[in-house]
Design an enzyme around this catalytic site. Sequence first.
Site, PDB file in Angstrom:
ATOM      1  N   LYS A 149       0.831  -1.203   0.000  1.00  0.00           N
ATOM      2  CA  LYS A 149       0.000   0.000   0.000  1.00  0.00           C
ATOM      3  C   LYS A 149       0.870   1.259   0.000  1.00  0.00           C
ATOM      4  O   LYS A 149       0.668   2.171  -0.801  1.00  0.00           O
ATOM      5  CB  LYS A 149      -0.942   0.009   1.203  1.00  0.00           C
ATOM      6  CG  LYS A 149      -1.833   1.240   1.266  1.00  0.00           C
ATOM      7  CD  LYS A 149      -2.736   1.251   2.499  1.00  0.00           C
ATOM      8  CE  LYS A 149      -3.890   0.319   2.353  1.00  0.00           C
ATOM      9  NZ  LYS A 149      -4.894   0.489   3.445  1.00  0.00           N
TER      10      LYS A 149
ATOM     11  N   GLU B 279      -5.247 -10.752  13.987  1.00  0.00           N
ATOM     12  CA  GLU B 279      -4.838  -9.364  13.815  1.00  0.00           C
ATOM     13  C   GLU B 279      -6.023  -8.422  14.016  1.00  0.00           C
ATOM     14  O   GLU B 279      -5.854  -7.300  14.503  1.00  0.00           O
ATOM     15  CB  GLU B 279      -4.217  -9.150  12.425  1.00  0.00           C
ATOM     16  CG  GLU B 279      -3.507  -7.815  12.275  1.00  0.00           C
ATOM     17  CD  GLU B 279      -2.657  -7.732  11.017  1.00  0.00           C
ATOM     18  OE1 GLU B 279      -1.465  -8.068  11.086  1.00  0.00           O
ATOM     19  OE2 GLU B 279      -3.201  -7.336   9.964  1.00  0.00           O
TER      20      GLU B 279
ATOM     21  N   GLY C  46      -5.465  -4.371   4.992  1.00  0.00           N
ATOM     22  CA  GLY C  46      -4.631  -5.382   4.347  1.00  0.00           C
ATOM     23  C   GLY C  46      -5.230  -6.778   4.385  1.00  0.00           C
ATOM     24  O   GLY C  46      -5.266  -7.486   3.377  1.00  0.00           O
ATOM     25  N   ARG C  47      -5.735  -7.190   5.544  1.00  0.00           N
ATOM     26  CA  ARG C  47      -6.260  -8.549   5.666  1.00  0.00           C
ATOM     27  C   ARG C  47      -7.630  -8.709   5.026  1.00  0.00           C
ATOM     28  O   ARG C  47      -8.161  -9.819   4.978  1.00  0.00           O
ATOM     29  CB  ARG C  47      -6.292  -8.957   7.134  1.00  0.00           C
ATOM     30  CG  ARG C  47      -7.028  -7.997   8.052  1.00  0.00           C
ATOM     31  CD  ARG C  47      -6.684  -8.282   9.512  1.00  0.00           C
ATOM     32  NE  ARG C  47      -7.258  -7.311  10.442  1.00  0.00           N
ATOM     33  CZ  ARG C  47      -6.707  -6.136  10.742  1.00  0.00           C
ATOM     34  NH1 ARG C  47      -5.575  -5.777  10.149  1.00  0.00           N
ATOM     35  NH2 ARG C  47      -7.273  -5.328  11.612  1.00  0.00           N
TER      36      ARG C  47
ATOM     37  N   HIS D  55      -3.639 -37.423  11.698  1.00  0.00           N
ATOM     38  CA  HIS D  55      -2.420 -38.171  12.035  1.00  0.00           C
ATOM     39  C   HIS D  55      -1.362 -37.265  12.648  1.00  0.00           C
ATOM     40  O   HIS D  55      -0.196 -37.654  12.736  1.00  0.00           O
ATOM     41  CB  HIS D  55      -1.882 -38.868  10.781  1.00  0.00           C
ATOM     42  CG  HIS D  55      -2.805 -39.918  10.260  1.00  0.00           C
ATOM     43  ND1 HIS D  55      -2.718 -41.247  10.656  1.00  0.00           N
ATOM     44  CD2 HIS D  55      -3.858 -39.854   9.405  1.00  0.00           C
ATOM     45  CE1 HIS D  55      -3.673 -41.946  10.051  1.00  0.00           C
ATOM     46  NE2 HIS D  55      -4.371 -41.125   9.288  1.00  0.00           N
TER      47      HIS D  55
ATOM     48  N   LYS E  46       8.344  -3.634  14.292  1.00  0.00           N
ATOM     49  CA  LYS E  46       8.933  -2.987  13.107  1.00  0.00           C
ATOM     50  C   LYS E  46       9.834  -1.827  13.521  1.00  0.00           C
ATOM     51  O   LYS E  46      10.931  -1.647  12.970  1.00  0.00           O
ATOM     52  CB  LYS E  46       7.823  -2.469  12.184  1.00  0.00           C
ATOM     53  CG  LYS E  46       7.030  -3.547  11.456  1.00  0.00           C
ATOM     54  CD  LYS E  46       6.018  -2.891  10.546  1.00  0.00           C
ATOM     55  CE  LYS E  46       5.222  -3.892   9.748  1.00  0.00           C
ATOM     56  NZ  LYS E  46       4.250  -3.240   8.850  1.00  0.00           N
TER      57      LYS E  46
ATOM     58  N   GLU F 273       9.897  -5.510   4.533  1.00  0.00           N
ATOM     59  CA  GLU F 273      10.186  -6.816   3.944  1.00  0.00           C
ATOM     60  C   GLU F 273       9.904  -6.826   2.438  1.00  0.00           C
ATOM     61  O   GLU F 273      10.693  -7.359   1.640  1.00  0.00           O
ATOM     62  CB  GLU F 273       9.354  -7.905   4.622  1.00  0.00           C
ATOM     63  CG  GLU F 273       9.581  -8.024   6.114  1.00  0.00           C
ATOM     64  CD  GLU F 273       8.590  -7.226   6.932  1.00  0.00           C
ATOM     65  OE1 GLU F 273       8.321  -7.639   8.076  1.00  0.00           O
ATOM     66  OE2 GLU F 273       8.083  -6.195   6.438  1.00  0.00           O
TER      67      GLU F 273
END
Length: 540
Positions: free
Chosen positions: A206, A352, A266-267, A383, A511, A212
């Site tokens: 954005k 979040e 964002g999510r 399993h 951050k 990152e």
Amino acid sequence: MSTLTQSRAWRAVETHARQLQQASRIAGLFEQDAQRAQRFSAEGAGLYLDYSKQWLTPESVELLVRLADQQGLARWTDRLFGGEPVNSTENRAALHIALRAPRTAVMFEQGRDVVPDVHGVLDRMGAFAQRVRSGEWQGHTGRAITDVVNIGIGGSDLGPRMVCEALKDLADGPRMHFIANVDGTPLAALTRSLDPDTTLWIVTSKTFTTQETMANAQAARRWFLERGREDGIARHFVAVSTNRDEVGKFGIHPDNMFEFWDWVGGRYSLWSAVGLSIVVAIGAQRFGDLLAGAHAMDRHFRTAVPGQNLPVLMALIGIWNTNFLNSATQVIAPYAERLCKLPAWLQQLEMESNGKSVDREGQPVDYRTTPALWGDVGTNAQHAFFQMLHQGTAVHPVDFILPAAPDHELTDQHRMLMANCFAQSAALMRGKSAAEVRAELVARGMDGAELEAAVPHRVFAGNRPSSTILLPRLDPRSLGALLALYEHRAFVQSVVWNINPFDQWGVELGKQLAQSVLQAMDGQAVMLDGSTRQLIDRTR
């Protein structure tokens, strides 16, 4: 402290939960009501929810609905759909619902109808994706694009990656890859298999300053320039962003920037230009079906009565298990291999959004908010961690998710998959008593001390709740409805808990500290704790 736990509605649910736990078991509720499965099921937007294996009664649901009413669910839903600034700490709307609204809809944010803007970007995405998919868009040497890499993190990665994996059997465009982690290992490995002349990079950020993402984007840029020319960047890099200046500085032509808006979290962003990689992978028409499925769930959430409203029911069941039955986690068990990325997407969506410890007024809360979400696909999960679900000391509610129809010809295996899904939910509820175990072992010829020693290890407590969500099949429309269902579930829970689900200040502290640590690693004088300083020295 918040007054929620002192309110009449909360205390009524609390009292009822104590009485129910003392008086019944889930299996016993089926014995009392032969129509329980029918009464405790609902459907909407093509999905079917069976919540009859949850430890609740009609009175439980009624009291939980009253709690939601007390917390103003109808008013907050109106505010959400009305484009009001429901994100109070950032004074923003949360209009992700507008991203999947049809072209004829009208949705306002600050007095402006945003639907034409949304469809303008969707049209540009579709046109661009078609050029890439058809081979019309070519790299700087005139060759068609064979591989597309989305660089992003968080919502700029998890949503598109999850959808592309879920619908990869429909993918008929270039090969799709995703890079998120700032760990250089995945990018280094990927570039060894790519041809720079036929690779397109989608940089999704954005602000176009995400640490990152930009580290990976700059590494990809250097990799390209080792083999190509500066003027070729415009043919091999496009951006999904709101920061036109930074995009231009990177070398991406402004015409190749696909924008979205501050009211897209964002999510909640896979429906926006952040989903460009999805459109390239499966085409604009199928992406439109994904949006249509989500919009169908939006309509269902907006119009269905609470007792038949899938997001409301699932949210209230989650609150019931978390706050009144003291479950600390929520397990997601999709019985579909292609939904392997769904638990990770849901972790960001719910933890979040609702991983908060103060309410909207900034007051500390004295109740649990979001549980920890985790899970894996069935039957793999059976399993791995299902042993703990059946016989561990803590109770972990499970959401089973199953496509009813397969998208392949191996029908016998799909029948086995369905049988396992249904059997696991039944076994979690029913359990197995010591008497049942003893009778079973006696029938096998075991007796005496050997029998008595074996019994405790084979007892299952049961009474472990679950819900089952059935999709007609795993296609774009059903997937869109499923994802929107969980989005609205998170919103309803935030309303009841009186927290803001649309900010994420907890992401920021790490951050900020990372910048100080980087400075210390470069030898600058920075105030750090002894442990962090020692770790830096050790890695040197």
